[in-house]
Design an enzyme around this catalytic site. Structure first.
Site, PDB file in Angstrom:
ATOM      1  N   TYR A 119       0.828  -0.879  -0.427  1.00 33.00           N
ATOM      2  CA  TYR A 119       0.081   0.153   0.116  1.00 33.00           C
ATOM      3  C   TYR A 119       1.171   1.199  -0.214  1.00 33.00           C
ATOM      4  O   TYR A 119       0.705   1.952   0.467  1.00 33.00           O
ATOM      5  CB  TYR A 119      -0.858   0.111   1.230  1.00 33.00           C
ATOM      6  CG  TYR A 119      -1.805  -0.997   1.501  1.00 33.00           C
ATOM      7  CD1 TYR A 119      -2.038  -1.947   0.506  1.00 33.00           C
ATOM      8  CD2 TYR A 119      -2.662  -1.475   1.978  1.00 33.00           C
ATOM      9  CE1 TYR A 119      -3.120  -3.261   0.097  1.00 33.00           C
ATOM     10  CE2 TYR A 119      -4.108  -2.281   2.195  1.00 33.00           C
ATOM     11  CZ  TYR A 119      -3.932  -3.378   1.085  1.00 33.00           C
ATOM     12  OH  TYR A 119      -4.726  -4.403   1.653  1.00 33.00           O
ATOM     13  N   LYS A 170       6.677 -13.947   3.352  1.00 33.49           N
ATOM     14  CA  LYS A 170       6.451 -15.009   2.660  1.00 33.49           C
ATOM     15  C   LYS A 170       7.882 -14.893   1.828  1.00 33.49           C
ATOM     16  O   LYS A 170       8.150 -14.511   0.911  1.00 33.49           O
ATOM     17  CB  LYS A 170       5.341 -14.832   1.237  1.00 33.49           C
ATOM     18  CG  LYS A 170       5.355 -15.295   0.238  1.00 33.49           C
ATOM     19  CD  LYS A 170       4.264 -17.086   0.552  1.00 33.49           C
ATOM     20  CE  LYS A 170       4.539 -17.756  -0.496  1.00 33.49           C
ATOM     21  NZ  LYS A 170       4.085 -18.993  -0.207  1.00 33.49           N
ATOM     22  N   ASP A 193       0.421 -18.060   3.336  1.00 30.58           N
ATOM     23  CA  ASP A 193      -0.742 -18.995   3.087  1.00 30.58           C
ATOM     24  C   ASP A 193      -0.934 -20.165   3.846  1.00 30.58           C
ATOM     25  O   ASP A 193      -2.129 -20.607   4.145  1.00 30.58           O
ATOM     26  CB  ASP A 193      -0.108 -19.400   1.251  1.00 30.58           C
ATOM     27  CG  ASP A 193       1.579 -19.983   1.757  1.00 30.58           C
ATOM     28  OD1 ASP A 193       2.156 -19.413   2.363  1.00 30.58           O
ATOM     29  OD2 ASP A 193       2.035 -20.804   0.421  1.00 30.58           O
ATOM     30  N   ASP A 242      -9.244  -9.409   8.287  1.00 36.08           N
ATOM     31  CA  ASP A 242     -10.646  -9.728   7.928  1.00 36.08           C
ATOM     32  C   ASP A 242     -11.642 -11.382   7.500  1.00 36.08           C
ATOM     33  O   ASP A 242     -12.330 -11.578   8.584  1.00 36.08           O
ATOM     34  CB  ASP A 242     -11.160  -9.648   6.331  1.00 36.08           C
ATOM     35  CG  ASP A 242     -11.305  -7.996   6.039  1.00 36.08           C
ATOM     36  OD1 ASP A 242     -11.584  -7.071   7.027  1.00 36.08           O
ATOM     37  OD2 ASP A 242     -12.235  -8.121   5.110  1.00 36.08           O
TER      38      ASP A 242
END
Ligand code: NAD
Length: 344
Positions: A124, A172, A205, A233
């Site tokens: 972002y 990751k 993941d 979320d």
């Protein structure tokens, strides 16, 4: 001590839930002063910007801010997300999302975790461009040592105050070798300063999968901006969903608390907006202001309402937004009467 609270109602159901929170705050034994400031699409239509400088200044001058929600039109040239801009302008670097089981059938039991998400950089960053006549789109993922250090320290400091004292660092780094690689190596350095905290690392993941399989295994999760956005979320759906999910955006001297949901345009004015997410964001704000007793009182009362099915339709209840607020106020007043009697 008087706390100056900046209310940012915004758009859609934002003003409805913020009004409820203001009423609730007014019955708690607190010394508060309220001011209101503009944010969102309505502000853009009235003032030509979704985030006026005056709003940023009011937030800076306040002890804390309580934000409702905004509508972000997807295809308006020159429009920007006032939420992302606010977080970056005020350096609200830590987004805190607690996920705790609620006394309701839709909630899984024994969950008590908090996601600590970096809030100002990562994917972002806002650094985007089109190349090759618009056929190649690029966003730069920016991870800095400074940004990583402060979010990781925040996560470890939070873990120190919790019972289980465990931090999961989510990344990751096997693929995003530079950006996640830096975040991971800073995490391992910072962990040495906190010998009492157990550190665990997990690929994002795997974390997404483990959150579904066994969310109760997590205590504090710390991660970068986009990963944190998605994982938080996901996690809130195990504990009642959007109607009860709250968050805090914390900077060095400024903080903005908000329900996780958006402006929910389809339920505006129907009385279906659940104000509980905003009440729980308000409780987080009270903790931040060191008004721990009032924060705890509000959380207990909200849980009692949920347990007694005094809720809006999203939680299976039949009350309207303002009726839920009235029940919460009534219950707060009852607890205050009881505690007064005990003192006498
Ligand atoms: P949303 O969160 O507004 O709504 C998603 C679903 O949840 C809808 O069905 C809605 O009715 C329901 N819902 C949301 N809040 C609820 C509440 N308090 N009580 C009961 N039901 C509730 O997300 P969306 O529909 O994807 O987005 C609508 C607008 O909100 C968009 O313009 C989006 O950009 C914006 N948005 C803003 C924020 C923010 O202000 N922080 C966050 C997310 C989305």
């Amino acid at each position: 001590m008087t706390h100056r609270i900046c209310l940012l109602p915004g758009d859609g159901i934002g003003p409805e839930v913020i009004e409820c929170a203001e009423h609730v705050l007014c019955v708690l034994p607190l010394d508060l002063e309220f001011i209101r400031a503009d944010i969102g699409f309505g502000a853009y239509e009235r003032l030509g910007t979704p985030l006026p400088d005056a709003t940023l200044e009011e937030i800076r001058l306040s002890s804390a801010a309580l934000f409702g929600a905004v509508t972000t039109p997807p295809n308006l040239a020159g429009y920007f997300s006032p939420v992302v801009r606010m977080r970056q302008s005020l350096e609200l670097y830590a987004n805190l999302r607690p996920c705790q089981s609620i006394p309701h059938s839709s909630s899984r039991p024994d969950i008590n975790l908090i996601i600590v998400r970096e809030n100002t950089e990562g994917l972002y960053s806002g650094i985007e461009r089109l190349e090759d006549d618009g056929n190649r789109a690029i966003t730069e993922r920016v991870i800095t040592r400074k940004g990583s250090e402060r979010i990781l320290r925040k996560a470890f400091d939070i873990a120190k105050q919790r019972e289980r004292k465990t931090v999961h660092v989510i990344h990751k780094a096997n693929v995003l070798r530079q950006t996640c690689g830096l975040f991971r190596s800073v995490a391992l350095e910072i962990a040495k300063e906190y010998p009492d905290i157990t550190i665990d690392e997990m690929l994002v993941d795997t974390c997404a999968m483990e959150l579904v399989r066994a969310p109760e295994q997590f205590d504090v999760i710390v991660t970068t901006n986009l990963f944190g956005d998605i994982l938080s979320d996901e996690a809130c759906m195990f504990v009642g969903g959007l109607g009860v999910a709250a968050s805090g955006n914390i900077g060095a001297n400024v903080a903005v608390f908000e329900p996780v949901h958006g402006s929910a345009p389809t339920i505006v004015g129907t009385g279906k907006a659940n104000p509980i997410a905003t009440f729980l964001a308000t409780a987080m704000m009270l903790d931040y202001l060191n008004e721990v007793e009032s924060a705890e009182r509000l959380r207990n009362v909200v849980n009692n309402c949920i347990a007694n099915n005094e809720s809006t339709p999203d939680l299976g209840g039949s009350l309207t937004t303002s009726q839920v607020a009235e029940r919460v106020i009534q219950r707060i007043e009852e607890t205050l009467k009881v505690s007064k009697t005990f003192r006498v």
